[in-house]
Enzyme design. Sequence first.
Site, PDB file in Angstrom:
ATOM      1  N   HIS A 220      13.509   7.538 -10.348  1.00  2.66           N
ATOM      2  CA  HIS A 220      12.573   7.926  -9.280  1.00  2.66           C
ATOM      3  C   HIS A 220      11.632   6.768  -8.969  1.00  2.66           C
ATOM      4  O   HIS A 220      11.383   6.435  -7.808  1.00  2.66           O
ATOM      5  CB  HIS A 220      11.725   9.139  -9.691  1.00  2.66           C
TER       6      HIS A 220
ATOM      7  N   HIS B 267      13.322  19.458 -14.082  1.00  2.72           N
ATOM      8  CA  HIS B 267      12.182  19.162 -14.970  1.00  2.72           C
ATOM      9  C   HIS B 267      11.247  20.364 -15.056  1.00  2.72           C
ATOM     10  O   HIS B 267      10.754  20.708 -16.135  1.00  2.72           O
ATOM     11  CB  HIS B 267      11.417  17.929 -14.478  1.00  2.72           C
TER      12      HIS B 267
ATOM     13  N   TYR C  59      11.699  26.501 -19.992  1.00  2.76           N
ATOM     14  CA  TYR C  59      12.561  26.662 -21.176  1.00  2.76           C
ATOM     15  C   TYR C  59      11.783  26.389 -22.464  1.00  2.76           C
ATOM     16  O   TYR C  59      11.891  27.141 -23.444  1.00  2.76           O
ATOM     17  CB  TYR C  59      13.747  25.703 -21.024  1.00  2.76           C
TER      18      TYR C  59
ATOM     19  N   GLU D 208      13.553  17.244  -9.978  1.00  4.93           N
ATOM     20  CA  GLU D 208      12.216  17.788 -10.269  1.00  4.93           C
ATOM     21  C   GLU D 208      12.320  19.293 -10.579  1.00  4.93           C
ATOM     22  O   GLU D 208      11.580  19.808 -11.417  1.00  4.93           O
ATOM     23  CB  GLU D 208      11.237  17.537  -9.126  1.00  4.93           C
TER      24      GLU D 208
ATOM     25  N   GLU E 277       4.372   9.047 -11.285  1.00  7.08           N
ATOM     26  CA  GLU E 277       5.614   8.941 -12.054  1.00  7.08           C
ATOM     27  C   GLU E 277       5.689   7.652 -12.860  1.00  7.08           C
ATOM     28  O   GLU E 277       6.412   7.590 -13.856  1.00  7.08           O
ATOM     29  CB  GLU E 277       6.817   9.022 -11.108  1.00  7.08           C
TER      30      GLU E 277
ATOM     31  N   GLU F  34      13.039   9.815 -14.476  1.00  6.25           N
ATOM     32  CA  GLU F  34      11.825   9.287 -13.845  1.00  6.25           C
ATOM     33  C   GLU F  34      11.921   7.787 -13.615  1.00  6.25           C
ATOM     34  O   GLU F  34      11.339   7.256 -12.671  1.00  6.25           O
ATOM     35  CB  GLU F  34      10.579   9.612 -14.679  1.00  6.25           C
TER      36      GLU F  34
HETATM   37 MN    MN Z   1      10.061  12.470 -10.787  1.00 10.09          MN
HETATM   38 FE    FE Z   2      10.064  14.763 -12.829  1.00 15.68          FE
END
Ligand code: MN
Ligand code: FE
Length: 334
Positions: A217, A110, A116, A107, A180, A214
């Site tokens: 996750h 991410h 960025y 995370e 998610e 993801e």
């Molecule tokens: Mn995630």
């Molecule tokens: Fe994420």
Amino acid sequence: MSEKSILRNSATDPNKILPMKYKWARQHYKDGVSNNWTPEEVNMQQDVEQWKAKDFLTEDERRVVMWNMGFFSTAESLTANNIVLVIYKHVTNPECRQYLLRQAYEEAVHTDTFIYCCDTLGLDPEEIYTMYETIPSIHEKDEFVINMTKSIMDPNFEIKTDADVQEFVHDLVGYYIIMEGIFFYAGFVMMLSFLRQQKMVGVGEQFQFILRDESVHLAFGADLINEIVKENPTIWTDEFKNDITDKIKKAVELEIAYARDALPRGILGLNVEAIEQYVRYIADRRLERIGLVKVYGDENPFPWMSEIIDLKKEKNFFETRVTEYQTGANLDWE
Ligand code: MN
Ligand code: FE
């Protein structure tokens, strides 16, 4: 020695990972590690040129990029905070915690991705990072997830009774299955459609990497939910199952409202009806993954999405250059 269980087990020693009971947690950890990447590996030069050019992208295309930056930039932090502040505290099993540490790191990657992107494209951070307040359909998604977890955010919350276990599982559904597993997916389809059309390819690749993370996750979250239910079968009442199903249905409505707002007219070969169908399709998959009955019965309108998720290592799906992001022991030289 008492049998290991995930919740309500004072015998669990969080520092003693071996012998290991929950092998799925270990596997998700390894899958995460083998997908290692950082945003700086993706070249953004062409994206910068396309974004700065006056007429390369239409207004609608720019809007989709901005909205998805706006949604994801803060949603990633929301998820990270929930893992670290709530889930980690109550899930004391060491192999699950090892995965949670890995997820927390991802995370952070991410979150870094959106920093960025803002930096390279020269986006106004004040605009991007306030969209969760200024854009109603983004605000509603975030609020919905936050509201699902209000009670367990209370620092005095403890897991003692079956009702407490239900509250905790309700939180896990909010973050893993809804945030998610549903709220990210209209955005994924939109941004990966850019990649398919060779527009904003760097941004699209970043989203492709995030999507792959993801999907792990989500798999971990579903396994965690299923294991807790297996160990606490009395919580899985019809009333609780209906409550979760209703929350997922409400999430589908919110995700469809978001897609309609972000994409009022079709672009990039996408129309809103197809995205709506996709959201219903994935909601059915999420319901089934945690042992609930599916609601919608839609076909997958974007089979290419499953291919992107499933491809672990390959010539990049849309590009000519070879993307090799598996590392370490899983690296497979050809
Ligand atoms: Mn995630
Ligand atoms: Fe994420």
